[in-house]
Motif scaffolding. Structure first.
Motif, PDB file in Angstrom:
ATOM      1  N   PRO A 150       0.833  -1.213   0.000  1.00  0.00           N
ATOM      2  CA  PRO A 150       0.000   0.000   0.000  1.00  0.00           C
ATOM      3  C   PRO A 150       0.865   1.260   0.000  1.00  0.00           C
ATOM      4  O   PRO A 150       1.961   1.269   0.563  1.00  0.00           O
ATOM      5  CB  PRO A 150      -0.762  -0.084   1.327  1.00  0.00           C
ATOM      6  CG  PRO A 150      -0.580  -1.459   1.822  1.00  0.00           C
ATOM      7  CD  PRO A 150       0.619  -2.048   1.181  1.00  0.00           C
ATOM      8  N   GLY A 151       0.348   2.290  -0.653  1.00  0.00           N
ATOM      9  CA  GLY A 151       1.078   3.565  -0.676  1.00  0.00           C
ATOM     10  C   GLY A 151       2.033   3.674  -1.847  1.00  0.00           C
ATOM     11  O   GLY A 151       2.766   4.648  -1.941  1.00  0.00           O
ATOM     12  N   HIS A 152       2.010   2.667  -2.744  1.00  0.00           N
ATOM     13  CA  HIS A 152       2.909   2.738  -3.908  1.00  0.00           C
ATOM     14  C   HIS A 152       2.119   2.724  -5.210  1.00  0.00           C
ATOM     15  O   HIS A 152       0.983   2.267  -5.258  1.00  0.00           O
ATOM     16  CB  HIS A 152       3.889   1.560  -3.889  1.00  0.00           C
ATOM     17  CG  HIS A 152       4.880   1.653  -2.778  1.00  0.00           C
ATOM     18  ND1 HIS A 152       5.895   2.580  -2.764  1.00  0.00           N
ATOM     19  CD2 HIS A 152       4.990   0.950  -1.629  1.00  0.00           C
ATOM     20  CE1 HIS A 152       6.599   2.450  -1.656  1.00  0.00           C
ATOM     21  NE2 HIS A 152       6.062   1.469  -0.939  1.00  0.00           N
ATOM     22  N   PHE A 153       2.794   3.216  -6.249  1.00  0.00           N
ATOM     23  CA  PHE A 153       2.214   3.187  -7.597  1.00  0.00           C
ATOM     24  C   PHE A 153       2.669   1.927  -8.316  1.00  0.00           C
ATOM     25  O   PHE A 153       3.716   1.365  -8.013  1.00  0.00           O
ATOM     26  CB  PHE A 153       2.691   4.389  -8.404  1.00  0.00           C
ATOM     27  CG  PHE A 153       2.053   5.692  -7.993  1.00  0.00           C
ATOM     28  CD1 PHE A 153       0.839   6.086  -8.544  1.00  0.00           C
ATOM     29  CD2 PHE A 153       2.661   6.515  -7.059  1.00  0.00           C
ATOM     30  CE1 PHE A 153       0.250   7.278  -8.168  1.00  0.00           C
ATOM     31  CE2 PHE A 153       2.076   7.710  -6.669  1.00  0.00           C
ATOM     32  CZ  PHE A 153       0.867   8.093  -7.236  1.00  0.00           C
ATOM     33  N   VAL A 154       1.853   1.518  -9.281  1.00  0.00           N
ATOM     34  CA  VAL A 154       2.260   0.465 -10.212  1.00  0.00           C
ATOM     35  C   VAL A 154       2.046   1.021 -11.616  1.00  0.00           C
ATOM     36  O   VAL A 154       0.988   1.609 -11.892  1.00  0.00           O
ATOM     37  CB  VAL A 154       1.422  -0.827 -10.032  1.00  0.00           C
ATOM     38  CG1 VAL A 154       1.888  -1.895 -11.018  1.00  0.00           C
ATOM     39  CG2 VAL A 154       1.525  -1.333  -8.604  1.00  0.00           C
ATOM     40  N   GLY A 155       3.066   0.865 -12.464  1.00  0.00           N
ATOM     41  CA  GLY A 155       2.944   1.378 -13.831  1.00  0.00           C
ATOM     42  C   GLY A 155       3.537   2.772 -13.961  1.00  0.00           C
ATOM     43  O   GLY A 155       3.266   3.472 -14.936  1.00  0.00           O
ATOM     44  N   LEU A 207       9.439   6.425  -6.591  1.00  0.00           N
ATOM     45  CA  LEU A 207      10.628   5.707  -7.072  1.00  0.00           C
ATOM     46  C   LEU A 207      11.731   5.752  -6.013  1.00  0.00           C
ATOM     47  O   LEU A 207      12.454   4.783  -5.808  1.00  0.00           O
ATOM     48  CB  LEU A 207      11.123   6.322  -8.390  1.00  0.00           C
ATOM     49  CG  LEU A 207      10.314   5.890  -9.610  1.00  0.00           C
ATOM     50  CD1 LEU A 207      10.707   6.694 -10.839  1.00  0.00           C
ATOM     51  CD2 LEU A 207      10.505   4.394  -9.886  1.00  0.00           C
ATOM     52  N   ARG A 208      11.835   6.894  -5.334  1.00  0.00           N
ATOM     53  CA  ARG A 208      12.823   6.999  -4.250  1.00  0.00           C
ATOM     54  C   ARG A 208      12.517   5.948  -3.170  1.00  0.00           C
ATOM     55  O   ARG A 208      13.412   5.218  -2.722  1.00  0.00           O
ATOM     56  CB  ARG A 208      12.778   8.405  -3.647  1.00  0.00           C
ATOM     57  CG  ARG A 208      13.751   8.595  -2.513  1.00  0.00           C
ATOM     58  CD  ARG A 208      13.572   9.960  -1.856  1.00  0.00           C
ATOM     59  NE  ARG A 208      14.578  10.181  -0.840  1.00  0.00           N
ATOM     60  CZ  ARG A 208      14.527   9.710   0.397  1.00  0.00           C
ATOM     61  NH1 ARG A 208      13.498   8.986   0.774  1.00  0.00           N
ATOM     62  NH2 ARG A 208      15.494   9.953   1.254  1.00  0.00           N
TER      63      ARG A 208
END
Ligand code: CMP
Length: 226
Positions: A150-155, A207-208
């Motif tokens: 959770p809390g991250h992007f995909v793509g 990304l970081r």
């Protein structure tokens, strides 16, 4: 010297105009434009007796005051759900409330089931997806390499440089996501750089975080079990 002192108020009007064109925030740009028009009216009316200038600058003020009121109203009216507020705190600190609301409204909140595919390696992803809760995993050349929580992007990686996905990614458990169409994002880059800028800053932050997580994993492997 006469050039400067005789038309001091006239100069001021043009200085405000130039400053307004330097502003990146729409609200400030319009406020300086109004300041320019107000001083311009004073100069035209008192020193030049130029009613044509007074009329058009008055109209310029009216248009900008209406626009300022609309911007202010849009910011004040913006409301966010709890999951949107969490996303704002993590990624969308920049921008105005109105911008953030507009960005969320360009996308959609949906619940995805386990097995739902998010990206396919070598293909442009249909969506940029943010996992609000739940979990996904990613696979490169058929090898499962890691999980995305959770809390991250995909793509997001394919938004930088190459447009195709670097991995297959799919949902593992029932997951709530916010997602935005990638073609729409491409259009926003041209039509609404402010909104696109919010997304670009968010994926840079993500990304970081992913790099830090991968360093932590590499460290665990290097040091072995504690
Ligand atoms: N090492 C990684 N860590 C976290 N997520 C990754 C990693 N490799 C690929 N992904 C995710 O899988 C996605 C596949 O599509 P993208 O390349 O657009 O963006 C990629 C990331 O969202």
């Amino acid at each position: 010297m006469g050039f400067l002192t005789d038309g001091l108020v006239g100069h001021l009007s043009y200085i405000f105009l130039i400053v307004s064109s330097l502003m990146r925030r729409m609200m400030l740009l319009r406020l300086f434009l109004v300041a320019s028009a107000v001083t311009g009216i004073a100069y035209d009316w008192i020193w030049l007796g130029n009613v044509v200038g007074v009329f058009w600058e008055g109209l310029l003020i009216a248009v900008n005051v209406v626009q300022i009121a609309l911007l202010w109203h849009r910011d004040r009216r913006a409301r966010f759900s709890d999951e949107e507020r969490r996303m704002i705190a993590r990624y969308f600190r920049g921008g105005t409330p109105g911008h953030r609301r507009a960005l969320f409204d360009h996308g959609e909140w949906v619940d995805l089931e386990p097995g739902h595919g998010l990206t396919w390696q070598g293909e442009k992803p249909r969506w940029l997806t943010y996992l609000s809760d739940g979990r996904a995993h990613y696979t490169v050349n058929g090898v499962r390499l890691g999980e995305i929580g959770p809390g991250h992007f995909v793509g997001e990686m394919s938004m930088l440089g190459e447009t195709t996905a670097t991995a297959d990614a799919a949902i593992d458990v029932p997951t709530r996501v916010w997602r935005i169409d990638r073609d729409k994002l491409d259009r926003l880059q041209d039509t609404n750089p402010d909104l696109f800028g919010l997304v670009a800053a968010a994926i840079a932050l993500d990304l970081r975080a992913k790099m830090v997580a991968s360093n932590t994993r590499a460290l665990e492997v290097a040091l072995g079990p504690a």
